[in-house]
Enzyme design. Structure first.
Site, short mmCIF file in Angstrom:
data_model
loop_
_atom_site.label_atom_id
_atom_site.label_comp_id
_atom_site.label_asym_id
_atom_site.label_seq_id
_atom_site.Cartn_x
_atom_site.Cartn_y
_atom_site.Cartn_z
N LYS A 65 -3.12 5.08 -3.36
CA LYS A 65 -4.26 4.26 -3.81
C LYS A 65 -5.18 3.90 -2.65
O LYS A 65 -6.41 3.86 -2.80
CB LYS A 65 -3.75 3.02 -4.54
CG LYS A 65 -2.98 3.34 -5.82
CD LYS A 65 -2.48 2.07 -6.49
CE LYS A 65 -1.64 2.38 -7.72
NZ LYS A 65 -0.35 3.04 -7.35
N ASP A 86 1.94 -3.12 4.38
CA ASP A 86 3.28 -2.87 3.86
C ASP A 86 4.32 -3.38 4.84
O ASP A 86 4.05 -3.48 6.04
CB ASP A 86 3.50 -1.38 3.57
CG ASP A 86 4.56 -1.18 2.49
OD1 ASP A 86 4.18 -1.09 1.30
OD2 ASP A 86 5.76 -1.13 2.83
N GLY A 118 0.44 5.11 0.14
CA GLY A 118 -0.94 5.30 0.54
C GLY A 118 -1.81 6.05 -0.44
O GLY A 118 -2.99 6.30 -0.16
N ASP A 140 4.40 -8.68 5.76
CA ASP A 140 4.94 -9.10 4.46
C ASP A 140 3.84 -9.82 3.70
O ASP A 140 3.40 -10.91 4.09
CB ASP A 140 6.14 -10.02 4.69
CG ASP A 140 6.81 -10.44 3.38
OD1 ASP A 140 6.25 -10.16 2.30
OD2 ASP A 140 7.88 -11.06 3.45
N ALA A 163 0.77 -1.24 0.00
CA ALA A 163 0.00 0.00 0.00
C ALA A 163 0.81 1.29 0.00
O ALA A 163 0.28 2.34 -0.37
CB ALA A 163 -0.95 0.01 1.20
N ALA A 164 2.05 1.28 0.46
CA ALA A 164 2.81 2.53 0.60
C ALA A 164 3.00 3.21 -0.75
O ALA A 164 3.12 2.54 -1.77
CB ALA A 164 4.17 2.25 1.23
N CYS A 188 4.77 0.01 -12.16
CA CYS A 188 5.24 1.25 -12.79
C CYS A 188 6.52 0.95 -13.58
O CYS A 188 7.52 1.66 -13.47
CB CYS A 188 5.47 2.37 -11.77
SG CYS A 188 6.64 1.96 -10.46
N ASP A 201 -0.59 -3.41 -6.20
CA ASP A 201 0.35 -2.53 -6.90
C ASP A 201 1.73 -3.06 -6.53
O ASP A 201 2.31 -2.68 -5.52
CB ASP A 201 0.16 -1.08 -6.45
CG ASP A 201 1.04 -0.12 -7.23
OD1 ASP A 201 1.17 -0.27 -8.45
OD2 ASP A 201 1.64 0.76 -6.59
#
Length: 514
Positions: free
Chosen positions: A274, A292, A272, A319, A269-270, A434, A384
């Protein structure tokens, strides 16, 4: 020496004038995209003469060169997500215009244009002019690569990012800002002769003595005035209402599109962006479980949620490759699992979540918040994934080595396997990266579809990106369902509009068959 001279110098460069990737990384990307470059739109006919083949080869090489150099440039469009729980798009637009006007007092460049995105209802676009002709000031500061990349996206120069400065630098001096490309500048350096990139000019807020009198400098070091790339500075602008976020990242949450009162798992999530967007799209109802591994990143997610006034996000340090619960026949958690939980969490983080009293769907149940989780626990999952980040822009100089690049698909497969197990039948999984390489994008989708017969690829909407790349293992129908963003060969090397000129990004969506 002016900007044009810098672009041709071997040790003084400007954005967009060089390949920011290490040679091995460039070769890695070229090899990854080889099946695309030499097939489909660009395949050589056997009957073509040598001259035609040579021209095509040169064109392919030129496409790759453009791809690599574009990576050293920021996108010309800055995108800002608006917190529609607290304001409207039109009011936010006025706030941004006011901020931009205050930044452009006394400058000779025109104000960037601000307008709503043509599809996404919570996104504002700030269109800049791009590269500016700026002459470097006589005095200099040298900053690290990360600081330099942030400056190109509109940030100020803060003291921790400064590596070197002219011997006679005083507060109030005009100063040229350079980024050290090869990590060779020693802290406290007075004269630096290594490879560097010119970022623009600013006014020194701290003197050289102030910057280097302590091992842990703090505060603003240089107020950036004349930027070589005119990205807006909005980092501290109404942080309860506005959130700087790349367009493809904003799109991900709209593709997931969870219902009100849903429970969503954000596996990695980091920082944050999204998670907070999903929480906002759910009108601050339901529950977003943000996971995270890093405590610093967990703290960052909490901070962003608090700034935006969101109370439906639960954050856990864990994790996600070990997110599946192992339960014995009596339904009790194994001793090994209890040990892992006790080592990973503080007692305050192990409290059971309260089920929201306002649930409108009576048969919907929330899982216990604290990980790990039983299989088939979530109807909505966002992954992600950790990736090689070879689509991030601007890249000043990538230091990732080949061994690290090859490790990411291994991690992604572990995470995807857990995501599939955690997904409820009929549930939706959104996967994104990405990066621009096939191994982490189209080929990862192909691997998942081949491994799991109960997982189907579904369309990603709204459609803003380009289709996936053919000759990557996916057929045309499958390529049309996924979306790719950013510069890559044979598609959109020329970046003309907001939906094209983004970071390199990939997104796919899946459903678990009932």
């Amino acid at each position: 020496m002016d900007a044009s001279e810098y672009s041709s110098s071997k040790d003084q460069l400007i954005p967009g004038g060089f390949n920011p990737l290490l040679r091995d990384v460039s070769k890695y990307i070229e090899k990854s995209l080889e099946c695309v470059i030499h097939s489909g739109q660009g395949q050589t006919n056997k009957n073509q003469d040598d001259l035609s083949m040579k021209k095509q080869t040169n064109a392919e090489a030129n496409d790759l060169d453009k791809l690599f150099t574009i990576l050293s440039l920021p996108p010309r469009f800055t995108t800002v997500r608006v917190n529609l729980l607290k304001t409207t798009l039109s009011k936010a637009l006025v706030l941004i215009e006011e901020q931009l006007r205050s930044q452009h007092v006394g400058k000779n460049i025109s104000l960037p244009v601000v307008y709503p995105h043509h599809v996404l209802p919570d996104l504002l676009v700030i269109e800049s002019s791009g590269i500016q002709d700026v002459r470097p000031a006589a005095k200099k500061v040298i900053v690290g690569r990360m600081c330099g990349s942030a400056v190109l996206r509109g940030a100020e120069v803060f003291a921790p990012g400064v590596l070197g400065a002219s011997a006679d630098l005083h507060t109030g001096d005009s100063v040229a800002i350079f980024a050290d490309l090869d990590d060779t500048c020693l802290r406290g350096c007075k004269m630096f002769s290594g490879r560097k990139m010119f970022l623009g000019n600013g006014i020194a807020v701290q003197s050289r003595k102030d910057l280097f009198k302590t091992s842990k400098p703090i505060g603003l070091a240089v107020s950036v005035q004349d930027k070589i790339f005119d990205a807006p500075s909005l980092g501290n602008c109404h942080s309860d209402l506005l959130f700087l976020q790349n367009l493809p990242s904003v799109l991900c949450s709209h593709i997931l599109n969870p219902t009100k009162y849903a429970q969503v798992l954000d596996m990695c999530a980091a920082p944050g962006g999204k998670s907070t967007h999903i929480a906002t799209l759910m009108y601050n109802t339901g529950q977003v479980i943000a996971i995270d591994r890093s405590q610093n990143k967990i703290d960052q997610i909490r901070s962003n949620a608090q700034k935006l006034g969101l109370t439906n996000i639960k954050v856990y340090k864990y994790d996600s490759t070990n997110l599946i619960s192992t339960v014995d026949l009596t339904g009790e958690t194994s001793r090994e699992e209890k040990k892992e939980i006790s080592l990973t969490y503080k007692s305050s983080e192990l409290d059971t979540c309260k089920i929201l009293s306002e649930l409108s769907n009576k048969d919907q149940e929330y899982v216990s918040c604290s990980p790990p989780y039983k299989p088939s626990s979530f109807r909505w999952i966002l992954l992600d994934a950790p990736c090689s980040a070879l689509g991030q822009r601007p890249q000043i100089q990538t230091k990732t080595n080949i061994k690290e690049l090859e490790s990411f698909p291994v991690i992604q497969r572990k995470l995807l396997q857990n995501a599939v197990k955690l997904l409820k039948p009929g549930g939706k999984l959104v996967y994104s990266t990405c990066t621009i390489v096939l191994e982490e994008n189209e080929k990862m989708v192909k691997w998942l579809l081949d491994k799991y017969t109960n997982i189907e690829l579904i369309d990603t909407t709204p459609k803003l990106g380009k289709p996936g790349l053919l000759h990557s293992g996916l057929n045309k129908e499958e390529c049309d369902k996924v979306q790719r963003f950013g510069p890559f060969p044979s598609t959109n090397v020329g970046l003309l509009n907001i939906d094209d000129d983004t970071i390199g990004f990939f997104v796919a969506a899946f459903r678990k068959v009932l």
